[in-house]
Design an enzyme around this catalytic site. Structure first.
Site, short mmCIF file in Angstrom:
data_model
loop_
_atom_site.label_atom_id
_atom_site.label_comp_id
_atom_site.label_asym_id
_atom_site.label_seq_id
_atom_site.Cartn_x
_atom_site.Cartn_y
_atom_site.Cartn_z
N THR A 234 115.26 -13.53 -13.25
CA THR A 234 115.62 -13.74 -14.65
C THR A 234 116.59 -12.66 -15.09
O THR A 234 117.19 -11.97 -14.26
CB THR A 234 114.35 -13.80 -15.53
OG1 THR A 234 114.70 -14.23 -16.85
CG2 THR A 234 113.64 -12.45 -15.63
N ASN A 235 116.76 -12.48 -16.37
CA ASN A 235 117.64 -11.43 -16.88
C ASN A 235 117.03 -10.83 -18.15
O ASN A 235 115.94 -11.23 -18.55
CB ASN A 235 119.05 -11.98 -17.13
CG ASN A 235 119.00 -13.20 -18.03
OD1 ASN A 235 118.58 -13.10 -19.18
ND2 ASN A 235 119.39 -14.35 -17.50
N ASP A 236 117.77 -9.92 -18.77
CA ASP A 236 117.19 -9.15 -19.89
C ASP A 236 117.27 -9.85 -21.24
O ASP A 236 116.89 -9.27 -22.26
CB ASP A 236 117.89 -7.80 -20.00
CG ASP A 236 117.47 -6.86 -18.90
OD1 ASP A 236 116.33 -6.99 -18.42
OD2 ASP A 236 118.28 -5.99 -18.51
N SER A 237 117.78 -11.07 -21.28
CA SER A 237 117.94 -11.72 -22.59
C SER A 237 116.59 -11.89 -23.29
O SER A 237 115.59 -12.25 -22.66
CB SER A 237 118.59 -13.09 -22.41
OG SER A 237 118.59 -13.78 -23.63
#
Ligand code: CTP
Length: 449
Positions: A234-237
């Site tokens: 995933t990512n930091d959003s």
């Protein structure tokens, strides 16, 4: 790569008196709060505080029985006005005018409203000051019932509530939960903060709504690409920016289809109360792609705010993967570029995207704007303090397809969302009258949010 430095437009630092921007508080609104004899009357104190804190002028009227549950002095102190209960003041004989109260108010809010008061309102009984205020009020009326679950679901109460709805009164549905009687069920007055959100939503609706009748797609959050049942990429959003945009567009009257991945925020009570944001969870890039393709044809435009993974594991293991070798390579495949696909088929719709960059910001954003067929792209740089994932603020630049650019200062995400909504509104207005979203007649119909 187009090298032309985007022509800089004047900064949009001014605060436009647009509908939504003006409606973020209750500044200048006049509210008469009617309090009746329910145990929930103690919550009226919190409600008065919440309304006053948001800038509303509040006058409280109580029924005689309500005094048994909360002291008029408490509500008088919080509202900074005397609280009439009787038709006249027994000390000086002064008449408490229900007519002037009803004329003064922009909204009559009755919270808590007992089954007894609701029945009298439905029947037009006028045997106390609150009821005469109700009968003579020219302003809209909002009612937050509070009672035991059996009283609430009794056909007589339901009939009375229907009668109030039929004359245009708004009902703030009671919540489910533990009741003062010890029973559990529906009947508990909605929490003061939620009632305040209904009040805000009411005034927001009453204000001019430049995006009324528009359907807009917003994507938000980060996608989740599963390796196995317990692990993912995933990512930091956090979804903060996308949710702020969805809320801003809804506050301007649009029906918003919010398609979101993994987020750490939830919709504001105001947006929930407006009923104009329909939230769909689409965790992976594949799911988000499917959901967007299904939604976009019914929309007038969209803002692609989600941080979509560009690659996903070729395979998702059905069981937890076990470690084996010292080194392990993971095979990834490209995910569909949702924005590019929508951009290629957008017809006359307006499509906006985001670019979060760490270097060569303008050049990268301009490339994405062109490749994805966007009308404008919102650039934020990780090099700017306070901008990007997780922050409550953002510093954006908007690059338009016509080669112009606007730089905005660092500001709260909700205000940045209002700037983005202004640009979207301008694009939509430009398209208006030209043709429907498909370049033909009117927007595709038949889908209700
Ligand atoms: N986007 C999308 N689908 C993807 C990837 C991105 O819809 N599979 C959208 C994002 O929501 C955003 C815009 O495209 O509005 C730009 O996203 P970004 O990740 O910055 O661009 P990419 O095309 O993935 O480019 P990069 O190589 O920089 O990752």
């Amino acid at each position: 790569m187009r090298r032309t430095p985007f022509r800089k437009r004047k900064s949009f630092n001014r605060r436009r008196p647009s509908a939504a921007r003006a409606v973020m508080t209750l500044e200048g609104k006049r509210i008469v709060l009617g309090v009746t004899g329910s145990i929930a009357a103690y919550k009226a104190a919190i409600l008065v505080r919440a309304l006053v804190k948001e800038g509303a002028a509040v006058r409280v009227v109580m029924t005689p029985l309500a005094k048994q549950f909360i002291a008029p002095l408490t509500l008088a102190t919080l509202s900074r006005h005397p609280v009439p209960v009787e038709f006249f003041n027994p000390e000086n004989g002064e008449w408490n005018s229900h007519v002037s109260l009803g004329e003064w108010a922009d909204l009559l809010l009755i919270a808590p409203a007992t089954a007894n008061t609701i029945a009298k309102m439905a029947a037009g009984v006028a045997d106390n000051l609150l009821l005469t205020t109700y009968l003579s009020a020219k302003c809209p009326v909002m009612v937050a019932p509070a009672m035991d679950l059996d009283m609430y679901r009794h056909p007589a109460t339901q009939r009375n509530l229907d009668a109030l709805r039929a004359v245009g009164n708004r009902i703030v549905e009671p919540g489910d939960g533990e009741l003062a009687s010890g029973l559990v069920g529906k009947g508990r007055m909605e929490e003061p903060e939620a009632i305040a959100a209904h009040v805000r939503a009411f005034f927001a609706e009453a204000a001019p709504q430049p995006l009324a009748g528009k359907r807009l797609l917003v994507t938000a959050g980060g996608t989740v690409e599963r390796l196995d049942p317990v692990r993912y990429i995933t990512n930091d959003s956090t979804g903060k920016m996308g949710f702020a945009i969805a809320e801003e567009l809804a506050a301007r009257g649009a029906e918003v289809a919010l398609i979101r991945g993994k987020v750490s925020v939830s919709l504001s009570a105001e947006a929930k109360a407006s009923g104009r944001v329909r939230e769909t969870v689409a965790l992976s890039a594949e799911e988000m792609h499917r959901a967007c393709l299904a939604e976009f044809p019914h929309c007038d435009g969209g803002v692609m705010c989600a941080a979509v993974a560009d690659y996903a594991p070729v395979e998702t293991a059905p069981r937890k993967l076990k470690k084996q070798e010292e080194r392990w390579s993971l095979e990834l495949r490209r995910t569909p570029d949702i924005a590019a696909e929508l951009g290629a088929a957008k017809g006359n719709r307006v499509l906006a995207g985001f670019a979060l960059e760490t270097d060569r910001e303008l050049e990268n954003a301009a490339g994405k704007l062109r490749r994805k067929g966007l009308d404008f792209i919102v650039l934020n740089s990780l090099r700017d303090a306070g901008a990007g994932f997780g922050f409550d603020t953002n510093k954006i630049s908007v690059l338009r397809a016509d080669g112009t650019r606007t730089d905005y200062p660092l500001k709260p995400k909700r205000e940045a969302a209002a700037d983005i909504a202004d640009v979207l509104e301008a694009c939509l207005a430009q398209r208006q009258g030209a043709a429907g979203p498909d370049g033909a007649a009117a927007p595709e119909d038949g889908k209700k949010h």
